[in-house]
Design a protein around this motif. Structure first.
Motif, short mmCIF file in Angstrom:
data_model
loop_
_atom_site.label_atom_id
_atom_site.label_comp_id
_atom_site.label_asym_id
_atom_site.label_seq_id
_atom_site.Cartn_x
_atom_site.Cartn_y
_atom_site.Cartn_z
N ASN A 110 0.81 -1.22 0.00
CA ASN A 110 0.00 0.00 0.00
C ASN A 110 0.84 1.27 0.00
O ASN A 110 0.31 2.37 -0.09
N THR A 111 2.18 1.11 0.10
CA THR A 111 3.10 2.23 -0.07
C THR A 111 4.34 1.72 -0.79
O THR A 111 4.63 0.52 -0.79
N ALA A 185 -3.55 -6.75 1.54
CA ALA A 185 -2.77 -5.52 1.66
C ALA A 185 -1.47 -5.80 2.40
O ALA A 185 -1.40 -6.66 3.28
#
Length: 217
Positions: A110-111, A185
């Protein structure tokens, strides 16, 4: 109730948030592999069953947690805060409903910094070897995963180091299991914790070494 095995080595900073995300109907089994930061105390304080594992090694901790589990379906996940345990049903439900035998969570960062490049490339190579050698439709070795406990024990897994997760996949494929992936995720490790595997090139190299031994058998 579904047991969730969380191999642990010095994850005290991450455990409160990790365990807070546990869904209803799931029980955390923290397999403590010799932590010196109070991880076991933190885990107990947040409702987890703690299993002390004196034999060092990721596989030793994971397998001890499996032996301590009592539920029919068992999940595995990292204890470092990179996974949201609220997503455990994504890997557990296909096993519970009988549509899969081993479900792996395909990590979707997610990053940008959640998954170091060297670790992601190593994982991609190993997954490619699984697709070409064993015809498995996977793209990630999936630290978050689920399977039935008795069937896992019947695989007679022997690796007690970083090769354990890969050995599980290889043994399952050779046993004719239905292996599938679902997206989950993936976040950066919790602040204040250190990676034992993917955070450094050396750690990744050690993991590749252990996994290569599994593939060579």
């Amino acid at each position: 109730m579904i047991d969730v095995v969380l191999p642990c080595l010095d994850e005290a900073a991450a455990l409160p948030l990790v365990l807070a995300g546990l869904p209803d109907g799931y029980r955390a089994i923290v397999a403590d592999n010799g932590s010196t930061d109070g991880s076991a105390h933190v885990a107990r304080a947040h409702g987890a069953l703690v299993v002390h594992v004196p034999q060092r090694g990721f596989g030793a901790a994971a397998h001890a947690g499996l032996l301590a589990a009592t539920s029919e379906v068992v999940c595995f996940a990292d204890a470092d805060g990179s996974f949201d345990l609220a997503q455990l049903p994504l890997v557990a439900d296909p096993v519970r409903d009988g549509t899969a035998d081993l479900v792996l969570g395909r990590r979707r960062p997610n990053t940008a910094g959640a998954w170091p490049t060297h670790a992601r490339l190593a994982n991609a190579v190993l997954a490619w070897r699984m697709r070409t050698r064993l015809r498995l439709p996977i793209h990630d070795l999936g630290p978050m995963r689920a399977a039935r406990r008795e069937r896992l024990l019947a695989l007679n897994l022997t690796d007690r180091r970083f090769g354990y997760p890969l050995e599980m996949i290889v043994a399952a494929a050779r046993a004719g299991w239905r292996v599938r992936e679902v997206d989950v995720a993936y976040a950066p490790r919790a602040e204040g914790t250190r990676s034992k595997v993917t955070g450094t090139v050396l750690g990744t190299a050690r993991a590749i070494r252990d996994m290569s031994k599994v593939l060579a058998r």
